[in-house]
Design an enzyme around this catalytic site. Structure first.
Site, PDB file in Angstrom:
ATOM      1  N   GLU A 233       0.976  -0.923  -0.118  1.00  0.00           N
ATOM      2  CA  GLU A 233      -0.134   0.044   0.003  1.00  0.00           C
ATOM      3  C   GLU A 233       0.721   1.153   0.187  1.00  0.00           C
ATOM      4  O   GLU A 233       1.609   1.482   0.912  1.00  0.00           O
ATOM      5  CB  GLU A 233      -0.989  -0.040   1.163  1.00  0.00           C
ATOM      6  CG  GLU A 233      -1.717   1.147   1.247  1.00  0.00           C
ATOM      7  CD  GLU A 233      -2.583   1.373   2.541  1.00  0.00           C
ATOM      8  OE1 GLU A 233      -3.528   1.980   2.543  1.00  0.00           O
ATOM      9  OE2 GLU A 233      -2.113   0.565   3.679  1.00  0.00           O
ATOM     10  N   CYS A 237       4.371  10.086  -1.730  1.00  0.00           N
ATOM     11  CA  CYS A 237       5.367  10.226  -2.795  1.00  0.00           C
ATOM     12  C   CYS A 237       5.472  11.564  -3.235  1.00  0.00           C
ATOM     13  O   CYS A 237       4.556  12.183  -3.007  1.00  0.00           O
ATOM     14  CB  CYS A 237       4.961   9.319  -3.929  1.00  0.00           C
ATOM     15  SG  CYS A 237       6.225   9.494  -5.432  1.00  0.00           S
ATOM     16  N   GLN A 244      12.006  18.344 -10.752  1.00  0.00           N
ATOM     17  CA  GLN A 244      10.960  17.813 -11.625  1.00  0.00           C
ATOM     18  C   GLN A 244      11.441  18.291 -13.083  1.00  0.00           C
ATOM     19  O   GLN A 244      12.346  18.830 -13.489  1.00  0.00           O
ATOM     20  CB  GLN A 244       9.679  18.649 -11.350  1.00  0.00           C
ATOM     21  CG  GLN A 244       9.182  18.154 -10.089  1.00  0.00           C
ATOM     22  CD  GLN A 244       7.958  18.867  -9.573  1.00  0.00           C
ATOM     23  OE1 GLN A 244       7.320  19.512 -10.531  1.00  0.00           O
ATOM     24  NE2 GLN A 244       7.710  18.904  -8.257  1.00  0.00           N
ATOM     25  N   LYS A 246      12.409  16.133 -15.033  1.00  0.00           N
ATOM     26  CA  LYS A 246      13.460  15.170 -15.366  1.00  0.00           C
ATOM     27  C   LYS A 246      13.226  13.638 -15.416  1.00  0.00           C
ATOM     28  O   LYS A 246      14.198  12.859 -15.729  1.00  0.00           O
ATOM     29  CB  LYS A 246      14.566  15.603 -14.213  1.00  0.00           C
ATOM     30  CG  LYS A 246      15.100  16.857 -14.364  1.00  0.00           C
ATOM     31  CD  LYS A 246      16.292  17.020 -13.201  1.00  0.00           C
ATOM     32  CE  LYS A 246      16.589  18.527 -13.132  1.00  0.00           C
ATOM     33  NZ  LYS A 246      17.773  18.705 -12.193  1.00  0.00           N
ATOM     34  N   TYR A 248      12.418  11.793 -12.832  1.00  0.00           N
ATOM     35  CA  TYR A 248      12.409  11.130 -11.423  1.00  0.00           C
ATOM     36  C   TYR A 248      11.175  10.286 -11.111  1.00  0.00           C
ATOM     37  O   TYR A 248      11.329   9.416 -10.498  1.00  0.00           O
ATOM     38  CB  TYR A 248      12.883  11.905 -10.428  1.00  0.00           C
ATOM     39  CG  TYR A 248      14.195  12.436 -10.832  1.00  0.00           C
ATOM     40  CD1 TYR A 248      15.165  12.016 -11.564  1.00  0.00           C
ATOM     41  CD2 TYR A 248      14.691  13.874 -10.131  1.00  0.00           C
ATOM     42  CE1 TYR A 248      16.646  12.452 -11.922  1.00  0.00           C
ATOM     43  CE2 TYR A 248      15.954  14.193 -10.302  1.00  0.00           C
ATOM     44  CZ  TYR A 248      16.735  13.592 -11.050  1.00  0.00           C
ATOM     45  OH  TYR A 248      18.085  14.115 -11.267  1.00  0.00           O
ATOM     46  N   GLY A 249       9.912  10.888 -11.396  1.00  0.00           N
ATOM     47  CA  GLY A 249       8.789  10.414 -10.867  1.00  0.00           C
ATOM     48  C   GLY A 249       8.593   9.003 -11.543  1.00  0.00           C
ATOM     49  O   GLY A 249       8.182   8.003 -10.598  1.00  0.00           O
ATOM     50  N   THR A 250       8.624   8.862 -12.814  1.00  0.00           N
ATOM     51  CA  THR A 250       8.550   7.720 -13.420  1.00  0.00           C
ATOM     52  C   THR A 250       9.820   6.525 -13.023  1.00  0.00           C
ATOM     53  O   THR A 250       9.294   5.187 -12.646  1.00  0.00           O
ATOM     54  CB  THR A 250       8.460   7.786 -14.992  1.00  0.00           C
ATOM     55  OG1 THR A 250       7.295   8.718 -15.357  1.00  0.00           O
ATOM     56  CG2 THR A 250       8.242   6.307 -15.698  1.00  0.00           C
ATOM     57  N   ALA A 277      -5.234  12.746  -8.923  1.00  0.00           N
ATOM     58  CA  ALA A 277      -3.981  11.817  -9.262  1.00  0.00           C
ATOM     59  C   ALA A 277      -4.338  10.569 -10.140  1.00  0.00           C
ATOM     60  O   ALA A 277      -3.242  10.154 -10.505  1.00  0.00           O
ATOM     61  CB  ALA A 277      -3.767  11.038  -7.671  1.00  0.00           C
ATOM     62  N   VAL A 278      -5.426  10.453 -10.371  1.00  0.00           N
ATOM     63  CA  VAL A 278      -5.828   9.418 -11.535  1.00  0.00           C
ATOM     64  C   VAL A 278      -4.997   9.206 -12.589  1.00  0.00           C
ATOM     65  O   VAL A 278      -4.333   8.317 -13.158  1.00  0.00           O
ATOM     66  CB  VAL A 278      -7.271   9.275 -11.729  1.00  0.00           C
ATOM     67  CG1 VAL A 278      -7.371   8.333 -12.768  1.00  0.00           C
ATOM     68  CG2 VAL A 278      -8.302   9.091 -10.535  1.00  0.00           C
TER      69      VAL A 278
END
Length: 511
Positions: A233, A237, A244, A246, A248-250, A277-278
């Protein structure tokens, strides 16, 4: 965009057991400043409630000086206490870093292109999901994705970038990183009480996958693995604002999936997402359809009013941290197979083919003389192929003459029509100065007559009809419906359509 995911049930109450009480909560909206979103998934949005059931809510301003001072104090004091053995004096505290503004890459980077910062609000339970934008805005070319992933992979290999997963294990360096990650969450989620964030991040049943650049935490994902149930769960994040755009999130989510699969033995991730967020979750492989057996997760995670439960199945074979290499090899294999079956990769030199007035060529060129045309599969019987050719003679020379005669007849009828006067000559730019700024592909009856008489331009009836329709379309584009030009174009277009149909019927009867 900033955000978080639903907290584990063990932190909703005083106990830490997996079967904590099962209650519904509402997702209150929380405002964020300096949040940005881009089309490349680098920012994220909230997916969980912004208040804790056991803690009061905090002020909504993320730029509170007291809040920032507390965040920095906690990190500096903790660092000194762990590494130096004594707390530093308040007067000797180092200055605050300039990059205090952060944005969460929370278990949810929502919509791909949000031009305004306030559109990246966290945990907006009252937000509305745009189904059209969800699919059109989320379109991402695999080429751009591969380039970013390979660039980040090179940074990892050079040692400038690290993705590490730790929990509260008491190791000094790990604890410093966790405190830094906690501060990122606290700054970006102003309505989430700090005590609640600390409780989750520092809880030993939770783990945090962190992005560490030059030994400084710039983002991370906190999650709780339920190893007995084989799912995890996601709690929080975030990625700092100045890191950002760049990828990094993925990249962070890819590392999390691989670690959760290989180290924790997980097969699924679950999280509660708000409407904002979807979009991010969809990009990361999450769906609203829950395929995980309800018996495996019910009672382990909380239900939240205003939240959307989403699931991600972790593929057991995909190399999540090396997807770019896999995609590149697949492309190479496909390209090599195409080269075996086709010569489409061969590029021929251009043709010196000058045109004169009305687009009529200065000299004729046979299609078979064009380099590469035969090699591409062209055959002479394809020249002048037309759906209407069945109405004419099967002999090509006769067909060409019949087609020319038909077009001459149609042009004669058009010129004689009382509504044809605006279309007989090209528009004079001296009379209508802005016409050619608006109409980029002009056409008129005189120009079409020249093309017909050349017997080189219109090789099919469809080409002739297309020019005529463009003439009507240009008139309707430039003129408003209440003008005489617009009305003439409408009447003449109807006349032309009927005339073409009748002429083709006559030609078909004769042949």
């Amino acid at each position: 965009m900033d955000g978080l995911a639903a907290p584990s049930p063990s932190h909703s109450g005083a106990t830490s057991g997996g079967g904590a009480s099962h209650r519904k909560r509402k997702l209150p909206p929380s405002s964020l400043s300096d949040a940005t979103a881009d089309e490349d998934d680098d920012t994220t949005a909230p997916s969980s409630p912004s208040t804790s059931p056991s803690s009061p809510s905090r002020p909504s301003s993320p730029s509170s000086s007291h809040s920032d001072d507390d965040d920095d104090d906690s990190l500096h004091t903790f660092t000194a206490a762990r590494l130096d053995g004594a707390p530093p004096s308040s007067s000797g505290r180092p200055p605050k870093p300039e990059s205090s503004t952060v944005s969460a890459a929370a278990a949810a980077a929502a919509a791909a292109a949000a031009p305004k910062p306030d559109s990246a609000s966290a945990a907006a339970g009252d937000g509305k999901e745009d189904p059209k934008g969800l699919f059109t805005d989320n379109i991402q070319t695999s080429g751009a994705y591969s380039a970013r992933e390979e660039g980040l992979k090179r940074e990892e290999e050079a040692g400038r970038l690290k993705f590490l997963c730790y929990s509260n294990d008491g190791v000094d360096e790990h604890m410093i990183w966790l405190v830094g990650l906690k501060n990122i969450f606290a700054r970006q989620l102003p309505n989430m009480p700090k005590e609640y964030i600390v409780r989750l991040v520092m809880d030993r049943t939770h783990k945090s996958m962190m992005v560490i650049r030059n030994n400084i935490v710039v983002g991370g994902i906190t999650y709780r693995p339920y190893t007995s149930q084989k799912f995890g769960e996601i709690a929080f994040c975030a990625i700092t604002a100045d890191e950002q755009v760049k990828g990094y999130g993925t990249r962070l989510m890819n590392h999390l999936k691989q670690h959760a699969r290989d180290a924790d033995g997980l097969t699924h991730f679950l999280t509660y997402a708000d409407n904002n967020a979807v979009g991010y979750f969809v990009k990361q492989g999450f769906t609203k359809e829950i395929t995980l057996d309800k018996e495996r997760w019910q009672g382990y995670i909380k239900d939240y009013d205003g939240g959307i439960l989403m699931e991600c199945r972790i593929d057991q074979k995909l190399p999540y941290v090396d997807l770019a290499t896999m995609i590149r090899r697949q492309r190479q294999a496909i390209d090599e197979k195409i080269r075996e079956l086709s010569n489409c990769h061969i590029v021929y030199s251009g043709i010196d083919f000058q045109k004169k007035e009305a687009g009529i060529p200065r000299r004729t060129m046979k299609p078979e003389d064009i380099q590469g045309l035969r090699e591409a599969g062209w055959t002479p019987d394809q020249w002048g192929h037309s759906k209407s050719r069945s109405a004419f003679s099967p002999d090509y020379s006769t067909y060409r003459q019949q087609l020319t005669n038909l077009m001459r007849s149609l042009l004669k009828n058009m010129n004689e029509h009382p509504d044809a006067w605006p279309f007989k000559e090209p528009v004079d730019s001296r009379d209508v100065p802005d016409y050619y700024d608006i109409i980029k592909d002009p056409i008129d009856l005189k120009t079409m007559s020249k093309r017909v008489e050349s017997e080189q331009y219109y090789v099919t009836l469809e080409m002739f009809v297309a020019d005529m329709k463009r003439m009507f379309s240009n008139a309707k584009t430039y003129n408003s419906p209440d003008t005489i030009y617009y009305k003439c174009a409408s009447r003449l277009e109807s006349f032309f359509s009927n005339k073409v149909a009748s002429q083709l019927a006559q030609a078909s009867t004769k042949n």
